[in-house]
Design an enzyme around this catalytic site. Structure first.
Site, PDB file in Angstrom:
ATOM      1  N   LYS A 194      63.930  38.504 104.385  1.00 19.19           N
ATOM      2  CA  LYS A 194      64.982  37.721 103.729  1.00 19.19           C
ATOM      3  C   LYS A 194      64.408  36.422 103.181  1.00 19.19           C
ATOM      4  O   LYS A 194      64.630  36.058 102.038  1.00 19.19           O
ATOM      5  CB  LYS A 194      66.120  37.446 104.723  1.00 19.19           C
ATOM      6  CG  LYS A 194      67.228  36.625 104.110  1.00 19.19           C
ATOM      7  CD  LYS A 194      68.402  36.433 105.038  1.00 19.19           C
ATOM      8  CE  LYS A 194      69.397  35.483 104.354  1.00 19.19           C
ATOM      9  NZ  LYS A 194      70.546  35.162 105.170  1.00 19.19           N
ATOM     10  N   GLU A 200      54.693  36.765 110.585  1.00 15.44           N
ATOM     11  CA  GLU A 200      54.241  38.117 110.959  1.00 15.44           C
ATOM     12  C   GLU A 200      54.250  39.029 109.727  1.00 15.44           C
ATOM     13  O   GLU A 200      53.293  39.773 109.457  1.00 15.44           O
ATOM     14  CB  GLU A 200      55.165  38.716 112.031  1.00 15.44           C
ATOM     15  CG  GLU A 200      55.090  38.030 113.391  1.00 15.44           C
ATOM     16  CD  GLU A 200      56.107  36.912 113.551  1.00 15.44           C
ATOM     17  OE1 GLU A 200      56.583  36.384 112.527  1.00 15.44           O
ATOM     18  OE2 GLU A 200      56.416  36.564 114.706  1.00 15.44           O
ATOM     19  N   GLY A 253      70.130  38.438 108.275  1.00 15.04           N
ATOM     20  CA  GLY A 253      69.012  39.354 108.541  1.00 15.04           C
ATOM     21  C   GLY A 253      69.427  40.573 109.351  1.00 15.04           C
ATOM     22  O   GLY A 253      69.126  41.712 108.986  1.00 15.04           O
ATOM     23  N   ARG A 254      70.132  40.365 110.471  1.00 17.27           N
ATOM     24  CA  ARG A 254      70.463  41.501 111.340  1.00 17.27           C
ATOM     25  C   ARG A 254      71.639  42.316 110.809  1.00 17.27           C
ATOM     26  O   ARG A 254      72.040  43.291 111.430  1.00 17.27           O
ATOM     27  CB  ARG A 254      70.726  41.015 112.769  1.00 17.27           C
ATOM     28  CG  ARG A 254      71.781  39.944 112.890  1.00 17.27           C
ATOM     29  CD  ARG A 254      71.787  39.313 114.280  1.00 17.27           C
ATOM     30  NE  ARG A 254      72.618  38.111 114.335  1.00 17.27           N
ATOM     31  CZ  ARG A 254      72.225  36.899 113.967  1.00 17.27           C
ATOM     32  NH1 ARG A 254      71.003  36.715 113.489  1.00 17.27           N
ATOM     33  NH2 ARG A 254      73.029  35.861 114.059  1.00 17.27           N
ATOM     34  N   GLU A 339      71.171  38.416 119.413  1.00 19.47           N
ATOM     35  CA  GLU A 339      70.863  37.323 118.484  1.00 19.47           C
ATOM     36  C   GLU A 339      72.162  36.725 117.930  1.00 19.47           C
ATOM     37  O   GLU A 339      72.220  35.539 117.619  1.00 19.47           O
ATOM     38  CB  GLU A 339      69.964  37.811 117.346  1.00 19.47           C
ATOM     39  CG  GLU A 339      69.325  36.668 116.565  1.00 19.47           C
ATOM     40  CD  GLU A 339      68.226  37.123 115.614  1.00 19.47           C
ATOM     41  OE1 GLU A 339      67.042  36.875 115.920  1.00 19.47           O
ATOM     42  OE2 GLU A 339      68.532  37.698 114.565  1.00 19.47           O
ATOM     43  N   HIS A 370      67.282  60.435 134.387  1.00 20.61           N
ATOM     44  CA  HIS A 370      66.214  60.703 135.351  1.00 20.61           C
ATOM     45  C   HIS A 370      65.350  59.476 135.575  1.00 20.61           C
ATOM     46  O   HIS A 370      64.252  59.578 136.113  1.00 20.61           O
ATOM     47  CB  HIS A 370      65.373  61.880 134.864  1.00 20.61           C
ATOM     48  CG  HIS A 370      66.161  63.154 134.825  1.00 20.61           C
ATOM     49  ND1 HIS A 370      66.270  63.995 135.908  1.00 20.61           N
ATOM     50  CD2 HIS A 370      66.943  63.691 133.855  1.00 20.61           C
ATOM     51  CE1 HIS A 370      67.056  65.017 135.594  1.00 20.61           C
ATOM     52  NE2 HIS A 370      67.491  64.849 134.352  1.00 20.61           N
ATOM     53  N   LYS A 484      58.843  29.370 117.530  1.00 20.32           N
ATOM     54  CA  LYS A 484      58.092  29.455 116.265  1.00 20.32           C
ATOM     55  C   LYS A 484      57.395  28.132 115.982  1.00 20.32           C
ATOM     56  O   LYS A 484      56.242  28.084 115.574  1.00 20.32           O
ATOM     57  CB  LYS A 484      59.036  29.749 115.094  1.00 20.32           C
ATOM     58  CG  LYS A 484      59.553  31.157 114.990  1.00 20.32           C
ATOM     59  CD  LYS A 484      60.329  31.312 113.679  1.00 20.32           C
ATOM     60  CE  LYS A 484      61.254  32.484 113.699  1.00 20.32           C
ATOM     61  NZ  LYS A 484      62.143  32.565 112.552  1.00 20.32           N
TER      62      LYS A 484
HETATM   63  O1  F6P Z   1      63.307  34.895 113.893  1.00 18.93           O
HETATM   64  C1  F6P Z   1      64.489  35.620 113.818  1.00 18.93           C
HETATM   65  C2  F6P Z   1      64.738  36.113 112.425  1.00 18.93           C
HETATM   66  O2  F6P Z   1      65.090  35.063 111.599  1.00 18.93           O
HETATM   67  C3  F6P Z   1      65.814  37.196 112.402  1.00 18.93           C
HETATM   68  O3  F6P Z   1      67.087  36.690 112.410  1.00 18.93           O
HETATM   69  C4  F6P Z   1      65.442  37.941 111.177  1.00 18.93           C
HETATM   70  O4  F6P Z   1      66.047  39.204 111.119  1.00 18.93           O
HETATM   71  C5  F6P Z   1      63.941  37.998 111.326  1.00 18.93           C
HETATM   72  O5  F6P Z   1      63.595  36.741 111.874  1.00 18.93           O
HETATM   73  C6  F6P Z   1      63.160  38.253 110.078  1.00 18.93           C
HETATM   74  O6  F6P Z   1      63.395  37.289 109.101  1.00 18.93           O
HETATM   75  P1  F6P Z   1      63.002  37.544 107.594  1.00 18.93           P
HETATM   76  O7  F6P Z   1      63.773  38.723 107.115  1.00 18.93           O
HETATM   77  O8  F6P Z   1      63.358  36.294 106.861  1.00 18.93           O
HETATM   78  O9  F6P Z   1      61.533  37.821 107.545  1.00 18.93           O
END
Ligand code: F6P
Length: 511
Positions: A194, A200, A253-254, A339, A370, A484
């Protein structure tokens, strides 16, 4: 407006009856088991939402309806659906529902236009306009990965048009594993973020481009698609404007699976399947929008959730899918619920009065039976459980497989509720099952794309309804920021930490 504290007090004071006692009353199923249907002909589908094995009764339902009204549920639902700035701490709307065609007219139109652009690119790729594409490495994290991974896994067990690998972890092993499964000249990379700034994702994306280049692909950037609400950053990073699929900032995002973040679903399962998923979500949206009180299924589920978390002190809630295709659903729900609702202050900024989101966890049946069901049946924690199953099987083997799967699912709910003693004399404490343990069951006609969409939208609305009842904002996530920042501080070397952290950094050669 009635005082919510007074209603919570009445909820807490309400006399507790066992599930077995509640089942002695007439009309229990009519009260708490409801089938939602949508579509016609081949597109018809339905899910039975059975909340009868929870402790909700007529009195609790009436009190929770009062609580919903006193908490401004109808008004806040209206704000959600009309694109008002309901995410007050970030000053923006939460318009994932518009992606499914419900909500403010301008937002629905914008979503339709963006979907058309996405459809054209998906179909161009399927038709070979970008050369041979056999693999897609989808790079994203959190909401930019969990939804796509879950939906691709759920919808492509029979046929995957393009082989999709979702990579989220910064641990290079994850990306190396995807590389090993892909043939570079026929691989595309989707960078899903987003913000287009997540360390990462951007580090993985850089490494994926280098892998393509090192493998002799002549124009690595030409193999990249960007899925983002920050198209300017994608352009700066080197993606051609024609391969950027934007989505609005107001889609969290979620909650973004329905936007261009769902690109790998459309690539792997086909555009029609992606659209069917949207349609199923829309059916649930319309139900959520048009249904009041206890008949509103996500709201009713939130009543039970609040009852267990705040009144019975349950710290976790488990979800077990009796369907291999939903193996990744618990991971997805963890982010959605934890979240969104793992908060400690209300929208007003005041501290919350009770517990907020329980820890969401789960797995697939029958495997979990199980492994962890011992605790559910005889442990000291009270864990409300959700079961999800499909009447139609996902496999074509001997029907015995599906019969055993479903009978186990239903038997677990019945056993948790009834309890008993497995000893011959019925008296051995080690073999005693206390029973009276709650569960809910979502029984789908079939686990097709529309049903998956309806299930996901149900959980989104359930999460929202829970937030309203607690008075919190489910649409921000500031809790992820401190860690972060500290990781960044370590990298820049600006700050010194506690002695434990300093020693760990030194031991790993990082300082
Ligand atoms: O760190 C949490 C978060 O902001 C989530 O809410 C989000 O889905 C994820 O990181 C990834 O963010 P982005 O889509 O901006 O890379």
């Amino acid at each position: 407006m009635a005082d919510t504290a007074a209603i919570w007090k009445q909820l807490a004071d309400h006399s507790r009856r066992t599930l077995s006692a509640l089942f002695e009353e007439d009309g229990r199923l009519d009260l708490l088991s409801t089938r939602l249907e949508w579509g016609e002909g081949d597109l018809a589908g339905g899910i039975r939402f059975d909340w009868s094995k929870t402790h909700l009764d007529a009195k609790l339902l009436a009190l929770f309806e009062q609580l919903a009204s006193a908490s401004g549920f109808a008004e806040q639902r209206d704000q959600l659906l009309t694109g008002a700035k309901i995410n007050v701490t970030e000053g923006r709307a939460a318009e994932h529902i518009a992606q499914r065609g419900v909500g403010a007219e301008a937002s629905v139109e914008e979503a339709a236009a963006l979907h058309l652009r996405m459809k054209m690119l998906v179909e161009a790729i399927h038709q070979g306009a970008l050369g041979e594409v056999n693999h897609l490495i989808h790079i994203g994290i959190g909401g930019s990965a969990l939804g796509p991974a879950m939906a691709v896994d759920a919808l492509t067990r029979d046929l995957e048009l393009v082989d999709v690998h979702v990579v989220s972890n910064i641990d290079g092993l994850a990306l190396e594993q995807a590389f090993a499964a892909c043939d570079p000249p026929t691989t595309m990379i989707a960078v899903a973020s987003k913000t287009f700034t997540t360390i990462e994702t951007m580090t993985n994306a850089d490494s994926a481009l280098k892998w393509l280049a090192d493998s002799g692909v002549s124009d690595p950037s030409g193999r990249v698609v960007a899925l983002t609400a920050n198209p300017e950053a994608a352009v700066l990073w080197g993606v051609d404007e024609t391969r950027i699929l934007p989505f609005p900032e107001s889609v969290g995002g979620r909650y973004s699976l329905w936007s261009s973040i769902g690109f790998p679903v459309a690539i792997a399962a086909g555009w029609d399947e992606f659209e069917a998923m949207l349609a199923g979500g829309q059916a649930m949206d319309e139900h959520f929008r048009d249904t009041e009180g206890r008949a509103n299924l996500p709201l009713r589920a939130a009543f039970a959730d609040q009852y267990y978390t705040r009144i019975r002190g349950c710290q976790t809630r488990a979800c077990f899918a009796y369907d291999e295709r939903l193996s990744l659903l618990p991971d997805y729900l963890q982010q959605l619920e934890m979240e969104s609702n793992g908060k400690r202050v209300k929208t007003s900024g005041d501290p919350v009065e009770g517990a907020t989101a329980p820890v969401t966890w789960g797995g697939v049946g029958t495997d979990a039976q199980h492994a962890v069901f011992q605790l559910l049946h005889q442990g000291t924690h009270l864990v409300p459980v959700d079961f999800i199953a499909s009447i139609a099987p996902g496999d074509e083997l001997n029907p015995a497989h599906h019969r055993i799967l479903l009978t186990n699912c239903f038997a677990q709910g019945a056993a948790l509720m009834a309890g008993g003693n497995m000893a011959e004399d019925g008296k051995d404490p080690a073999r005693a099952f206390p029973g009276d343990r709650p569960s809910a069951t979502m029984l789908c006609d079939d686990l097709d794309a529309a049903t998956l969409g309806a299930l996901i939208a149900f959980h989104e609305h359930r999460t929202f309804a829970n937030a309203v009842l607690m008075g919190i904002n489910p649409f921000d996530q500031f809790g992820v920021e401190l860690g972060k920042k500290m990781a960044n501080d370590i990298d820049t070397g600006d700050v010194s930490f506690d002695s434990s952290t300093e020693a760990l950094l030194a031991a790993a050669g990082l300082k």
